[in-house]
Design a protein around this motif. Structure first.
Motif, PDB file in Angstrom:
ATOM      1  N   GLU A  90      45.350  33.209  31.092  1.00  0.00           N
ATOM      2  CA  GLU A  90      45.547  34.454  31.795  1.00  0.00           C
ATOM      3  C   GLU A  90      44.996  33.232  33.135  1.00  0.00           C
ATOM      4  OE1 GLU A  90      43.341  37.607  30.558  1.00  0.00           O
ATOM      5  OE2 GLU A  90      44.823  38.032  29.178  1.00  0.00           O
ATOM      6  N   ILE A  92      43.695  33.740  36.876  1.00  0.00           N
ATOM      7  CA  ILE A  92      42.997  34.804  37.591  1.00  0.00           C
ATOM      8  C   ILE A  92      42.849  34.383  39.028  1.00  0.00           C
ATOM      9  CG2 ILE A  92      40.482  35.991  37.867  1.00  0.00           C
ATOM     10  CD1 ILE A  92      40.739  35.916  34.808  1.00  0.00           C
ATOM     11  N   ALA A  98      33.289  39.419  42.181  1.00  0.00           N
ATOM     12  CA  ALA A  98      33.214  40.632  41.309  1.00  0.00           C
ATOM     13  C   ALA A  98      33.349  40.131  39.432  1.00  0.00           C
ATOM     14  CB  ALA A  98      34.421  41.660  41.276  1.00  0.00           C
ATOM     15  N   GLY A  99      33.064  41.144  38.667  1.00  0.00           N
ATOM     16  CA  GLY A  99      33.308  41.049  37.378  1.00  0.00           C
ATOM     17  C   GLY A  99      32.703  39.721  36.793  1.00  0.00           C
ATOM     18  N   SER A 100      33.324  39.013  36.034  1.00  0.00           N
ATOM     19  CA  SER A 100      32.768  37.828  35.296  1.00  0.00           C
ATOM     20  C   SER A 100      32.202  36.853  36.053  1.00  0.00           C
ATOM     21  CB  SER A 100      33.674  37.490  34.107  1.00  0.00           C
ATOM     22  OG  SER A 100      34.941  36.943  34.742  1.00  0.00           O
ATOM     23  N   LEU A 101      32.773  36.638  37.303  1.00  0.00           N
ATOM     24  CA  LEU A 101      32.356  35.551  38.194  1.00  0.00           C
ATOM     25  C   LEU A 101      31.205  35.902  38.811  1.00  0.00           C
ATOM     26  CD1 LEU A 101      33.904  33.238  40.217  1.00  0.00           C
ATOM     27  CD2 LEU A 101      32.915  35.017  41.913  1.00  0.00           C
ATOM     28  N   ASP A 129      39.126  35.570  25.168  1.00  0.00           N
ATOM     29  CA  ASP A 129      39.920  35.228  26.612  1.00  0.00           C
ATOM     30  C   ASP A 129      38.947  34.014  26.928  1.00  0.00           C
ATOM     31  OD1 ASP A 129      42.149  36.566  25.729  1.00  0.00           O
ATOM     32  OD2 ASP A 129      41.730  38.208  27.102  1.00  0.00           O
ATOM     33  N   PHE A 176      42.879  39.509  40.668  1.00  0.00           N
ATOM     34  CA  PHE A 176      43.772  40.236  39.631  1.00  0.00           C
ATOM     35  C   PHE A 176      44.141  38.763  38.777  1.00  0.00           C
ATOM     36  CE2 PHE A 176      46.087  37.588  42.974  1.00  0.00           C
ATOM     37  CZ  PHE A 176      47.262  36.942  42.403  1.00  0.00           C
ATOM     38  N   ARG A 177      44.542  39.491  37.648  1.00  0.00           N
ATOM     39  CA  ARG A 177      45.084  38.413  36.647  1.00  0.00           C
ATOM     40  C   ARG A 177      46.552  38.389  36.416  1.00  0.00           C
ATOM     41  NH1 ARG A 177      46.363  39.839  30.664  1.00  0.00           N
ATOM     42  NH2 ARG A 177      47.713  41.381  32.118  1.00  0.00           N
ATOM     43  N   ASP A 200      45.525  48.001  36.035  1.00  0.00           N
ATOM     44  CA  ASP A 200      45.053  47.396  34.779  1.00  0.00           C
ATOM     45  C   ASP A 200      44.664  46.002  34.825  1.00  0.00           C
ATOM     46  OD1 ASP A 200      45.250  49.620  33.407  1.00  0.00           O
ATOM     47  OD2 ASP A 200      46.377  49.028  31.870  1.00  0.00           O
ATOM     48  N   SER A 201      45.226  45.171  35.998  1.00  0.00           N
ATOM     49  CA  SER A 201      45.142  43.756  35.787  1.00  0.00           C
ATOM     50  C   SER A 201      44.456  43.229  37.410  1.00  0.00           C
ATOM     51  CB  SER A 201      46.355  42.951  35.369  1.00  0.00           C
ATOM     52  OG  SER A 201      47.365  43.448  35.967  1.00  0.00           O
ATOM     53  N   CYS A 202      44.285  44.311  37.948  1.00  0.00           N
ATOM     54  CA  CYS A 202      43.563  43.916  39.330  1.00  0.00           C
ATOM     55  C   CYS A 202      42.322  44.668  39.642  1.00  0.00           C
ATOM     56  CB  CYS A 202      44.671  44.672  40.460  1.00  0.00           C
ATOM     57  SG  CYS A 202      46.309  43.879  40.572  1.00  0.00           S
ATOM     58  N   ARG A 203      41.511  44.216  40.874  1.00  0.00           N
ATOM     59  CA  ARG A 203      40.755  44.842  41.303  1.00  0.00           C
ATOM     60  C   ARG A 203      41.006  45.190  42.702  1.00  0.00           C
ATOM     61  NH1 ARG A 203      36.873  41.643  38.130  1.00  0.00           N
ATOM     62  NH2 ARG A 203      35.819  43.045  36.715  1.00  0.00           N
ATOM     63  N   ARG A 219      36.288  51.163  32.922  1.00  0.00           N
ATOM     64  CA  ARG A 219      35.269  50.362  32.214  1.00  0.00           C
ATOM     65  C   ARG A 219      33.628  50.853  32.591  1.00  0.00           C
ATOM     66  NH1 ARG A 219      38.441  45.907  35.121  1.00  0.00           N
ATOM     67  NH2 ARG A 219      39.630  45.106  33.606  1.00  0.00           N
TER      68      ARG A 219
END
Ligand code: 5GP
Length: 253
Positions: A90, A92, A98-101, A129, A176-177, A200-203, A219
Motif C-alpha cells: 500500500e 501512502i 493524521a492517522g497512523s503517522l 498492513d 491517501f493510499r 475510502d482511501s483518502c483523507r 471510523r
C-alpha cells in the motif's frame, strides 16, 4: 446465461473475470470496514459513489498521462479495468499529519508536513498492513529498485493531481493510499495505478471548516458516510443529477 467467474472478494469490492482476456470487472460494494474489519457496516449508496468517484479520478489521471487500470464504467456499481499483477504494497502519500503517522510520531493531526511523505505498507490483512522500509521491499523481492523509482514517481504525480483537483473545490488532501499493478505490453512491463481512488482511501478535509469528508467519518462515528461522500461528489460535479443522496444537502457549505 453463464454466471461470470468471481476472482476475488475483498472488504469493499468484488472482482469478476472480464469479457476479454486481460480485463476484470470491479464491483463496488456498500460494505464499510475499519480497523482491519473489526468495525463493519453497510452504507447504502457507498458503492455507487465510490464507483463514480474512482472513475472520475482515474479518468483524470489517464488524461494527464498518469497510467491507470481504468478502462470504462459499466453501470452504477461496476467498472471495467485492466488485469494487473498487484504489487503487495500500500503506497501512502501524506501532505498533513493524521492517522497512523500522528500516532506513531506524536505529531498533531493537521500539521503541514515539510514535504509530501511517501510510506509503504506490506499488504497483509492478517498482519494489519504493517509499515515497511525499502530494505524490506528489496530484501523480500516485493518490488525491484526500478519498480520503487517508478512507484515513487507515480505516487507523487497522483498527489500533485489530486491535491490540485481537491484544492479547487475547497478540500484539503491530507493523505491517501494507492495500489500499483504491473502490466505487460508485449515484451515490456510497466507499472500503473490500480485498485480504487475514493474517499475510502483518502483523507479529505474541508479547507475552511476542517470538516472530514472521508472514511474517518465512519471510523470515528462523525455522521453519515454517504452524505460526506455525496458532498465530495457534488463539489467535483460528479453525479450531480441522479443521486438519491442529492435530496439531503446537509453538508453543503
Ligand atoms: P493511516 O496510515 O493514517 O491509517 O492511513 C493513511 C491513508 O491511507 C488514509 O487516507 C487511509 O484512508 C488510507 N489507507 C490506509 N490503509 C488503508 C486500507 O487498508 N484501505 C484503504 N481503503 N485505505 C487505506
Amino acid at each position: 446465461m453463464a454466471r461470470r467467474k468471481k476472482i476475488y472478494e475483498g472488504k469493499a469490492k468484488i472482482l469478476y473475470e472480464g469479457p476479454e482476456p486481460g480485463t476484470i470487472v470491479q464491483y463496488f460494494k456498500d460494505d464499510a470496514t475499519a480497523f482491519n474489519a473489526q468495525k463493519k457496516d453497510v452504507i447504502e449508496g457507498k458503492g455507487v459513489l465510490n464507483n463514480r468517484l474512482s472513475e472520475f479520478f482515474m479518468t483524470g489521471l489517464n488524461n494527464v498521462g498518469v497510467p491507470t487500470h481504468f478502462i470504462k464504467r459499466l453501470n452504477m456499481r461496476e467498472q471495467l479495468v485492466r488485469a494487473v499483477e498487484i504489487i503487495p504494497l500500500e503506497i501512502i502519500v501524506r501532505n498533513y499529519a493524521a492517522g497512523s503517522l500522528s500516532k506513531r510520531l506524536g505529531i498533531e493531526e493537521g500539521t503541514a508536513l515539510p514535504r509530501p511523505i511517501v510510506e509503504y505498507c506490506y499488504k497483509d490483512d492478517k498482519l494489519g498492513d504493517p509499515l515497511v522500509t525499502e530494505e524490506h521491499i528489496a530484501a523480500f523481492g516485493w518490488a525491484s529498485q526500478q519498480d520503487m523509482d517508478d512507484i515513487l514517481a507515480l505516487a507523487l504525480r497522483v498527489n500533485d493531481y489530486l491535491s490540485g483537483l481537491m484544492y479547487g473545490v475547497g478540500i484539503k488532501l491530507v493523505d491517501f493510499r494507492i495500489e500499483i499493478g504491473r502490466v505487460y505490453d508485449g515484451d515490456y512491463q510497466r507499472l500503473i495505478v490500480a485498485d480504487e481512488i475514493s474517499p475510502d482511501s483518502c483523507r479529505l478535509w474541508d479547507l475552511e471548516t476542517g470538516q472530514k469528508l472521508d472514511k474517518d467519518v465512519f471510523r470515528q462515528d462523525l455522521g453519515n458516510l454517504a452524505d460526506a461522500y455525496t458532498e465530495v461528489a457534488r463539489r467535483l460535479g460528479v453525479m450531480p443529477k441522479q443521486s438519491t443522496h442529492m435530496a439531503k444537502p446537509k453538508l453543503i457549505n
